[in-house]
Write a protein that holds these residues in place. Structure first.
Motif, PDB file in Angstrom:
ATOM      1  N   TRP A  43       0.849  -1.197   0.000  1.00 38.66           N
ATOM      2  CA  TRP A  43       0.000   0.000   0.000  1.00 38.66           C
ATOM      3  C   TRP A  43       0.882   1.244   0.000  1.00 38.66           C
ATOM      4  CZ3 TRP A  43      -5.482   0.341   0.375  1.00 38.66           C
ATOM      5  CH2 TRP A  43      -6.142  -0.892   0.498  1.00 38.66           C
ATOM      6  N   THR A  75      -9.057   3.760  -7.541  1.00 44.30           N
ATOM      7  CA  THR A  75      -8.078   3.374  -6.540  1.00 44.30           C
ATOM      8  C   THR A  75      -8.770   2.848  -5.291  1.00 44.30           C
ATOM      9  OG1 THR A  75      -6.127   4.111  -5.283  1.00 44.30           O
ATOM     10  CG2 THR A  75      -7.960   5.650  -5.427  1.00 44.30           C
ATOM     11  N   VAL A  77      -8.676   2.927  -1.204  1.00 49.59           N
ATOM     12  CA  VAL A  77      -8.197   3.920  -0.237  1.00 49.59           C
ATOM     13  C   VAL A  77      -8.639   3.540   1.167  1.00 49.59           C
ATOM     14  CG1 VAL A  77     -10.206   5.386  -0.728  1.00 49.59           C
ATOM     15  CG2 VAL A  77      -8.207   6.378   0.373  1.00 49.59           C
ATOM     16  N   LEU A 178      -3.324  11.276  -6.267  1.00 43.90           N
ATOM     17  CA  LEU A 178      -3.862  10.766  -5.004  1.00 43.90           C
ATOM     18  C   LEU A 178      -3.724  11.871  -3.967  1.00 43.90           C
ATOM     19  CD1 LEU A 178      -2.082   7.281  -5.078  1.00 43.90           C
ATOM     20  CD2 LEU A 178      -4.446   7.790  -5.763  1.00 43.90           C
ATOM     21  N   PHE A 196      -3.196   3.943  -0.125  1.00 43.48           N
ATOM     22  CA  PHE A 196      -3.757   3.768  -1.460  1.00 43.48           C
ATOM     23  C   PHE A 196      -3.202   2.494  -2.104  1.00 43.48           C
ATOM     24  CE2 PHE A 196      -3.601   8.294  -0.554  1.00 43.48           C
ATOM     25  CZ  PHE A 196      -4.880   8.717  -0.889  1.00 43.48           C
ATOM     26  N   VAL A 199      -4.139   1.313  -8.137  1.00 44.89           N
ATOM     27  CA  VAL A 199      -4.487   2.468  -8.960  1.00 44.89           C
ATOM     28  C   VAL A 199      -4.576   2.043 -10.429  1.00 44.89           C
ATOM     29  CG1 VAL A 199      -3.804   4.767  -9.709  1.00 44.89           C
ATOM     30  CG2 VAL A 199      -3.314   4.026  -7.364  1.00 44.89           C
TER      31      VAL A 199
END
Length: 222
Positions: A43, A75, A77, A178, A196, A199
């Motif tokens: 991450w 994405t 999150v 982001l 995040f 992606v």
């Protein structure tokens, strides 16, 4: 001729770039500000304290920039500590403003903003449960002068409908970015942590056919 029409109707999205951070780094991403940016367990983590209360990291399929102004960004999150976690499309560090889609912890909503460097303007909002430490998937799309967004729990089916939308004259290609923002205690103690993953930046959806294209396909079927 019927086969040709079916093939055209089944076109799928083309991916401009994607990153799952499983290689342990965030190569190709550019960062803004003094926040801490590091990959942890696959991450991409933004964190900061003290005077740091927001973080932005951006990239495109052509270096820092996107090769097109129309794209859809998705994405996963997790807002660990903070108020916002989300993304921006057509982002520019030097732009007068940016379009921002975030999961808002204090508002318990998915919010679409026009973010000026000195102010923020809410364009649309959708009531949405946002729990810290929980993984969500967010999609933000820009196509023409339209900006649309939606969110759902990671692992669940993507909703068919958009939750928020707005129109704007922002037309630059910009970057896919982001973004996260932290909490503040009496405006002196600020802390932030947001994660995040996965992606993907691809062609916009739905991939609607123009009337001209549809007329050509119908003609080939007939």
């Amino acid at each position: 001729m019927h086969t040709t029409a079916v093939t055209l109707l089944c076109l799928t999205a083309a991916v401009f770039f994607q990153d799952d951070f499983n290689d342990g780094n965030a190569d190709g991403w550019y960062t803004v500000g003094p926040s801490n940016y590091q990959v942890q367990n696959g991450w991409y983590n933004f964190s900061g304290g003290g005077a740091v209360n927001d973080a932005t990291s951006y990239r495109g399929d052509a270096g820092e920039q996107m090769s097109t102004a129309d794209y859809s960004m998705r994405t996963d999150v997790i807002v660990d500590v903070g108020i916002f976690g989300g993304m921006m499309v057509r982002y520019s560090e030097d732009g007068l403003y940016n379009m921002m889609l975030v999961l808002s912890v204090p508002h318990q909503a998915l919010n679409l903003y026009r973010w000026h460097w000195s102010s923020i303007e809410l364009l649309d909002s959708y009531a949405f449960s946002v729990q810290t430490g929980t993984a969500y998937t967010v999609r933000f799309q820009c196509s023409g002068n339209g900006f649309t967004g939606k969110a759902w729990l990671q692992g669940e089916a993507e909703p068919e409908n958009w939750f928020v939308s707005a129109t704007d004259t922002l037309t630059r290609n910009g970057s896919a970015a982001l973004f996260s923002a932290g909490t503040s205690k009496q405006f002196t103690d600020v802390y932030m942590s947001c994660f995040f993953d996965n992606v993907t930046v691809e062609t916009p959806e739905p991939w609607a056919l123009s009337q001209t294209t549809w007329a050509q396909i119908k003609s080939s079927i007939d």
